[in-house]
Design a protein around this motif. Structure first.
Motif, PDB file in Angstrom:
ATOM      1  N   VAL A  42       0.843  -1.200   0.000  1.00 37.38           N
ATOM      2  CA  VAL A  42       0.000   0.000   0.000  1.00 37.38           C
ATOM      3  C   VAL A  42       0.880   1.252   0.000  1.00 37.38           C
ATOM      4  N   MET A  43       0.331   2.347  -0.548  1.00 36.44           N
ATOM      5  CA  MET A  43       0.982   3.656  -0.443  1.00 36.44           C
ATOM      6  C   MET A  43      -0.078   4.743  -0.492  1.00 36.44           C
ATOM      7  N   ASP A  44       0.290   5.931  -0.033  1.00 34.41           N
ATOM      8  CA  ASP A  44      -0.602   7.078  -0.070  1.00 34.41           C
ATOM      9  C   ASP A  44      -0.994   7.328  -1.522  1.00 34.41           C
ATOM     10  N   GLY A  45      -2.285   7.446  -1.781  1.00 39.76           N
ATOM     11  CA  GLY A  45      -2.761   7.559  -3.154  1.00 39.76           C
ATOM     12  C   GLY A  45      -3.239   8.927  -3.550  1.00 39.76           C
ATOM     13  N   ARG A  46      -2.867   9.954  -2.808  1.00 39.74           N
ATOM     14  CA  ARG A  46      -3.329  11.303  -3.164  1.00 39.74           C
ATOM     15  C   ARG A  46      -2.761  11.738  -4.519  1.00 39.74           C
ATOM     16  N   ASP A  47      -1.657  11.115  -4.933  1.00 39.90           N
ATOM     17  CA  ASP A  47      -1.069  11.374  -6.250  1.00 39.90           C
ATOM     18  C   ASP A  47      -1.231  10.100  -7.088  1.00 39.90           C
ATOM     19  N   CYS A  51       1.076   6.417  -8.076  1.00 41.16           N
ATOM     20  CA  CYS A  51       0.614   5.020  -7.979  1.00 41.16           C
ATOM     21  C   CYS A  51       0.761   4.319  -9.330  1.00 41.16           C
ATOM     22  N   ARG A  52       0.421   5.011 -10.402  1.00 46.95           N
ATOM     23  CA  ARG A  52       0.562   4.434 -11.744  1.00 46.95           C
ATOM     24  C   ARG A  52       2.026   4.146 -12.067  1.00 46.95           C
ATOM     25  N   ASN A  53       2.896   5.092 -11.738  1.00 45.25           N
ATOM     26  CA  ASN A  53       4.324   4.893 -12.008  1.00 45.25           C
ATOM     27  C   ASN A  53       4.884   3.703 -11.228  1.00 45.25           C
ATOM     28  N   ARG A  54       4.498   3.564  -9.966  1.00 44.65           N
ATOM     29  CA  ARG A  54       4.984   2.434  -9.164  1.00 44.65           C
ATOM     30  C   ARG A  54       4.456   1.114  -9.725  1.00 44.65           C
ATOM     31  N   THR A  55       3.204   1.107 -10.158  1.00 41.15           N
ATOM     32  CA  THR A  55       2.617  -0.103 -10.748  1.00 41.15           C
ATOM     33  C   THR A  55       3.470  -0.591 -11.913  1.00 41.15           C
ATOM     34  N   ARG A  56       3.793   0.317 -12.811  1.00 37.62           N
ATOM     35  CA  ARG A  56       4.574  -0.055 -13.998  1.00 37.62           C
ATOM     36  C   ARG A  56       6.022  -0.387 -13.645  1.00 37.62           C
ATOM     37  N   GLU A  58       7.284  -1.582 -10.856  1.00 40.17           N
ATOM     38  CA  GLU A  58       7.463  -2.803 -10.066  1.00 40.17           C
ATOM     39  C   GLU A  58       6.721  -4.009 -10.653  1.00 40.17           C
ATOM     40  N   GLY A  59       6.047  -3.823 -11.794  1.00 40.04           N
ATOM     41  CA  GLY A  59       5.430  -4.944 -12.490  1.00 40.04           C
ATOM     42  C   GLY A  59       4.112  -5.428 -11.922  1.00 40.04           C
ATOM     43  N   PHE A  60       3.409  -4.579 -11.169  1.00 39.71           N
ATOM     44  CA  PHE A  60       2.090  -4.971 -10.673  1.00 39.71           C
ATOM     45  C   PHE A  60       1.093  -4.950 -11.830  1.00 39.71           C
ATOM     46  N   GLY A  61       0.019  -5.749 -11.719  1.00 40.20           N
ATOM     47  CA  GLY A  61      -1.011  -5.762 -12.758  1.00 40.20           C
ATOM     48  C   GLY A  61      -1.904  -4.538 -12.705  1.00 40.20           C
ATOM     49  N   GLY A  62      -1.949  -3.886 -11.543  1.00 36.84           N
ATOM     50  CA  GLY A  62      -2.775  -2.707 -11.347  1.00 36.84           C
ATOM     51  C   GLY A  62      -2.821  -2.364  -9.876  1.00 36.84           C
ATOM     52  N   PHE A  63      -3.748  -1.473  -9.527  1.00 32.78           N
ATOM     53  CA  PHE A  63      -3.932  -1.112  -8.127  1.00 32.78           C
ATOM     54  C   PHE A  63      -5.369  -0.682  -7.904  1.00 32.78           C
ATOM     55  N   THR A  64      -5.819  -0.805  -6.668  1.00 32.48           N
ATOM     56  CA  THR A  64      -7.133  -0.313  -6.293  1.00 32.48           C
ATOM     57  C   THR A  64      -6.945   0.973  -5.514  1.00 32.48           C
ATOM     58  N   TYR A  65      -7.653   2.008  -5.938  1.00 29.26           N
ATOM     59  CA  TYR A  65      -7.639   3.276  -5.217  1.00 29.26           C
ATOM     60  C   TYR A  65      -8.837   3.287  -4.284  1.00 29.26           C
ATOM     61  N   ASP A  66      -8.588   3.464  -2.981  1.00 31.47           N
ATOM     62  CA  ASP A  66      -9.657   3.529  -1.982  1.00 31.47           C
ATOM     63  C   ASP A  66     -10.091   4.982  -1.851  1.00 31.47           C
ATOM     64  N   HIS A  70      -7.945   7.161   0.646  1.00 31.45           N
ATOM     65  CA  HIS A  70      -7.036   7.777  -0.335  1.00 31.45           C
ATOM     66  C   HIS A  70      -5.691   7.048  -0.381  1.00 31.45           C
ATOM     67  N   THR A  71      -5.779   5.721  -0.481  1.00 35.22           N
ATOM     68  CA  THR A  71      -4.579   4.893  -0.586  1.00 35.22           C
ATOM     69  C   THR A  71      -4.676   4.018  -1.835  1.00 35.22           C
ATOM     70  N   CYS A  72      -3.518   3.576  -2.298  1.00 37.86           N
ATOM     71  CA  CYS A  72      -3.444   2.661  -3.431  1.00 37.86           C
ATOM     72  C   CYS A  72      -2.995   1.301  -2.901  1.00 37.86           C
ATOM     73  N   CYS A  73      -3.743   0.260  -3.242  1.00 39.35           N
ATOM     74  CA  CYS A  73      -3.398  -1.114  -2.882  1.00 39.35           C
ATOM     75  C   CYS A  73      -2.976  -1.813  -4.171  1.00 39.35           C
ATOM     76  N   PHE A  74      -1.697  -2.177  -4.259  1.00 38.30           N
ATOM     77  CA  PHE A  74      -1.156  -2.756  -5.484  1.00 38.30           C
ATOM     78  C   PHE A  74      -1.517  -4.231  -5.603  1.00 38.30           C
ATOM     79  N   LYS A  75      -1.792  -4.658  -6.837  1.00 39.16           N
ATOM     80  CA  LYS A  75      -2.245  -6.022  -7.123  1.00 39.16           C
ATOM     81  C   LYS A  75      -1.108  -6.861  -7.669  1.00 39.16           C
ATOM     82  N   LEU A  76      -0.924  -8.037  -7.094  1.00 39.98           N
ATOM     83  CA  LEU A  76       0.147  -8.941  -7.504  1.00 39.98           C
ATOM     84  C   LEU A  76      -0.228  -9.742  -8.751  1.00 39.98           C
TER      85      LEU A  76
END
Length: 158
Positions: A42-47, A51-56, A58-66, A70-76
């Motif tokens: 997880v990371m702070d998702g205000r930006d 979150c998109r940059n970290r997804t790409r 680190e190779g995550f398939g995506g993330f859920t924004y709560d 206001h957090t991003c939960c990255f998907k394995l």
């Protein structure tokens, strides 16, 4: 359905090639996939761009924004696995990165039909059969659903 234009009969054994180049972000409001009681990455998702940059990166398939925390939960899981496992979640938006260079080849069955699960985005369809003119078209696949006659193709015999 792939048909002979003179008889209207379906054509069996037509080679179908689906292709897309370039990546695209898809956002699914009020949706999640593989929700976790406590997010493991997880990371702070205000930006959202961060979150998109970290997804790409680190190779995550995506993330859920709560939308509440206001957090991003990255998907394995990879993007395609996420898309076929969507669940309703009023407080979430699932963001999925669909990488480019998607390609799938298949042949039509005896009814002249073909089926494929493809990611959303602009797709290029090409049809080939020995002794027939090739045919093709481009169209935008939206939300992983393509139904009906928009995909009808007529192939002229040489």
């Amino acid at each position: 359905i792939v048909r002979d234009p003179y008889t209207g009969d379906p054509l069996e054994g037509v080679e179908v090639l689906l292709r897309r180049t370039g990546g695209v972000w898809q956002n699914y409001t009020t949706s999640d996939a593989f929700p976790e009681p406590v997010c493991s990455v997880v990371m702070d998702g205000r930006d959202l761009e961060a979150c998109r940059n970290r997804t790409r990166a680190e190779g995550f398939g995506g993330f859920t924004y709560d939308n509440i925390t206001h957090t991003c939960c990255f998907k394995l899981q990879d993007a395609e696995t996420l898309l076929v496992n969507l669940v309703a979640d009023r407080s979430s938006t699932l963001h999925v990165w669909l990488a480019g260079d998607f390609e799938l080849a298949m042949k039509t069955n005896t009814y002249g039909t073909y089926a494929a699960i493809v990611p959303p985005g602009m797709m290029n369809f090409r049809f080939f059969k020995y002794n027939y003119d090739g045919n093709g078209f481009d169209f935008y696949v939206n939300r992983n659903v393509q139904v009906g006659d928009i995909g009808d193709v007529f192939m002229h015999r040489f």
